[in-house]
Design an enzyme around this catalytic site. Sequence first.
Site, mmCIF file in Angstrom:
data_model
loop_
_atom_site.group_PDB
_atom_site.id
_atom_site.type_symbol
_atom_site.label_atom_id
_atom_site.label_comp_id
_atom_site.label_asym_id
_atom_site.label_seq_id
_atom_site.Cartn_x
_atom_site.Cartn_y
_atom_site.Cartn_z
ATOM 1 N N ARG A 199 0.867 -1.184 0.000
ATOM 2 C CA ARG A 199 0.000 0.000 0.000
ATOM 3 C C ARG A 199 0.900 1.229 0.000
ATOM 4 N NH1 ARG A 199 -3.841 -2.465 -1.341
ATOM 5 N NH2 ARG A 199 -5.822 -2.780 -0.294
ATOM 6 N N GLU A 209 -3.984 7.741 -4.043
ATOM 7 C CA GLU A 209 -4.406 7.276 -5.386
ATOM 8 C C GLU A 209 -5.731 7.896 -5.794
ATOM 9 O OE1 GLU A 209 -4.441 3.024 -5.147
ATOM 10 O OE2 GLU A 209 -2.337 2.927 -4.635
ATOM 11 N N HIS A 258 -1.902 0.760 -9.684
ATOM 12 C CA HIS A 258 -2.505 -0.154 -8.706
ATOM 13 C C HIS A 258 -3.285 -1.271 -9.419
ATOM 14 C CE1 HIS A 258 -4.257 -0.525 -4.363
ATOM 15 N NE2 HIS A 258 -4.089 -1.707 -4.928
HETATM 16 O O1 LIG Z 1 -4.801 -3.778 -3.555
HETATM 17 C C1 LIG Z 1 -5.682 -4.561 -3.622
HETATM 18 C C2 LIG Z 1 -6.023 -5.528 -2.617
HETATM 19 O O2 LIG Z 1 -5.791 -5.286 -1.428
HETATM 20 O O3 LIG Z 1 -6.560 -6.578 -2.985
#
Ligand SMILES: O=CC(=O)O
Length: 335
Positions: free
Chosen positions: A251, A280, A298
């Site tokens: 993250r 984001e 992402h």
């Molecule tokens: O980033 C995406 C997730 O946590 O699945």
Amino acid sequence: MDCNGYHQENHDQNVFPKPKVLVLEPPPVFKYHEDKLSQKFHFLKAWDSPLPLDQFLTTHAQSVQAILSHGTCPVTTSTIRLLPSLGLIVTTSSGLNQIDLQECRRRGVSVAYAGSLFSADVADIAVGLLIDALRKISAGNRYVTQGLWANNGDFSLGSKLGGTKVGIVGLGSIGLEVGKRLEPFGCNILYSSRNRKSSVSYPYYSNVCELAANCEILIICCELNDHTRHLINKEVLLALGKKGLIINVGRGAIIDEQEMVRCLMQGEIAGAGLDVFENEPHVPSELIALDNVVLSPHRAVHTEETLMALVELVIGNLEAFFSNKPLLSPVILDE
Ligand SMILES: O=CC(=O)O
């Protein structure tokens, strides 16, 4: 249409009305599989309503038993408190930082998630970003497509992957998959994690700064929580050093992004490969301008194949909940 803009179900369908599921923001899985999901459930789409969110939630408060959420959609205390009948939150993500789990635990709301469904895909992207940043694939692509090769024919050298020391931060299912992929390249894997893992012989560091000081590449695979927010700070980045490369598929907020940008611009670290960001979809303009940084929107988690599997998992969890059966992929909410 009713007053919220929804199509009323016809009389026949009302004999067996579809279970209602609240959706606060459109999850990525909707873009590809909304029809399939809608055959089974009636989605109350908060973002589609002219009502402000609180009013929308209050309007549907009694009938909402389940929420479908996703990785960047917060499910807050106030949302949970406005829904007295809520019994389940299904998130299409593996990460859970966006859901108030403490409130779920307190209220007895179950949570289902994607578990390790995406781990292999995420690990593939981590390795892809690493090789790209190290061997300058995207930079080389720009060099060719911008006509620079034809003009002066000199492009800077990349570095060798084999023989590098790679520090994996977070040796959960994603971290393990990353290690599995990098070993055959001849990388030496080191790791830090909440606990030492008995299943691997990689050297373990309880301190991330020490891990960074002992490797050339740091790959962030851990989850975001109160302990890992800005875990990768100035001290860790400086310990990684001028030849160091950082890859993030966890993250954004696990890294102090401002500090990373400063380190990249001042040559305190050599480069980065990033799939996730603090705010984001906004990416700092300095990162966009840097040639030694590879960016990805992402998307590490999603491939066509895993989205297909994900939609089945979402349906399975919702069906289990509405028929009082055990969830397929429950989150264990510790005391
Ligand atoms: O980033 C995406 C997730 O946590 O699945």
